[in-house]
Write an enzyme that holds these catalytic residues in place. Structure first.
Site, PDB file in Angstrom:
ATOM      1  CG  HIS A  55      -1.674   1.281   1.407  1.00 19.70           C
ATOM      2  ND1 HIS A  55      -2.887   1.523   0.832  1.00 19.70           N
ATOM      3  CD2 HIS A  55      -1.363   2.410   2.109  1.00 19.70           C
ATOM      4  CE1 HIS A  55      -3.311   2.731   1.153  1.00 19.70           C
ATOM      5  NE2 HIS A  55      -2.395   3.291   1.940  1.00 19.70           N
ATOM      6  CD  GLU A  56       2.014   3.456   3.676  1.00 17.90           C
ATOM      7  OE1 GLU A  56       2.219   4.550   3.100  1.00 17.90           O
ATOM      8  OE2 GLU A  56       1.026   3.248   4.389  1.00 17.90           O
ATOM      9  CG  HIS A  61       0.578   6.320  -0.718  1.00 17.31           C
ATOM     10  ND1 HIS A  61      -0.616   6.834  -1.187  1.00 17.31           N
ATOM     11  CD2 HIS A  61       0.294   5.776   0.506  1.00 17.31           C
ATOM     12  CE1 HIS A  61      -1.572   6.617  -0.302  1.00 17.31           C
ATOM     13  NE2 HIS A  61      -1.045   5.978   0.731  1.00 17.31           N
ATOM     14  CG  HIS A  64       5.698  11.250  -5.722  1.00 15.23           C
ATOM     15  ND1 HIS A  64       6.856  11.320  -4.995  1.00 15.23           N
ATOM     16  CD2 HIS A  64       5.509  12.504  -6.222  1.00 15.23           C
ATOM     17  CE1 HIS A  64       7.353  12.539  -5.048  1.00 15.23           C
ATOM     18  NE2 HIS A  64       6.557  13.274  -5.789  1.00 15.23           N
TER      19      HIS A  64
END
Length: 229
Positions: free
Chosen positions: A98-99, A102, A106
């Site tokens: 999940h991280e 991100h 980006h």
């Protein structure tokens, strides 16, 4: 919406928030006991996912706390709590992926993430002063009636930030599950577990946004009533 209805909504949100937080902890505790094949840790998952997307300028670091995992675009670091960083479980894989979702947002220039990033300094400033502005607005309501509306406007920025966060978090989870599935890290048995863990994590953002909206409505109602008085 009447003040009594707003208070009822805030109470419901508070109760739901407690239930969701407890359920989330229970889910992650449960799925932390389900191991991944080949002994892969959260760090391994994150590294492999970033490499698969051609991203090599982001560091993966271990941090203190529980469920404190986050991606920092300023320092280009994926910060994983120790039980995720070193953990060999479905829960660790879901959080790490999940991280990294991100990070990929980006890199892709994902619009909602760009909007949220642009709001961060503004919301950070408003959050530091909004309580004082609202308090001053109440004290000086008869002298400077516009001050309380300035406070409401500042709080509205936080509410906007909460709602902008929703698609960012949901999209990151969708990217995580898709990659975990396509890479074969999760199976038909463990994929639903990863989806369930991330679903409950997303609920925390949903209830936070609703709670922020309820609080904003309360401030708006109070400001409107005070102006009439």
């Amino acid at each position: 919406m009447s003040t009594s209805m707003i208070w009822l909504l805030m109470i419901i949100v508070m109760v739901l928030s407690m239930i969701i937080q407890q359920t989330l902890k229970s889910k992650f505790s449960k799925y932390s006991e389900i191991p991944l094949p080949a002994g892969m840790t959260g760090h391994d998952i994150a590294k492999r996912m970033l490499e698969a997307h051609g991203i090599r300028d982001v560091n993966i670091v271990s941090i203190e706390g529980t469920l404190t995992d986050h991606y920092n675009p300023q320092t280009k670091t994926v910060n994983l709590s120790k039980n995720v960083y070193y953990g060999n479980s479905v829960a660790a894989a879901a959080v790490a992926a999940h991280e990294c979702g991100h990070v990929i947002q980006h890199a892709d220039g994902y619009a909602p993430l760009k909007l949220r990033s642009a709001l961060v300094p503004v919301v950070s400033f408003s959050s530091n002063i909004v309580s004082w502005v609202l308090l001053a607005g109440v004290i000086f309501i008869n002298v400077f009636p516009s001050l309380i509306w300035i406070g409401v406007g500042l709080f509205a920025l936080s509410t906007l930030f909460s709602f902008v966060t929703l698609p960012v978090e949901i999209n990151a989870s969708a990217r995580a599950v898709k990659w975990l599935d396509n890479s074969g890290i999760v199976t038909y048995e463990t994929k639903p577990m990863a989806v369930d863990a991330l679903k409950w994590a997303a609920y925390t953002y949903v209830i936070a946004a609703i709670g922020s909206l309820a609080t904003l409505l309360y401030y708006f109602s109070f400001a409107s009533t005070s102006r009439r008085d």
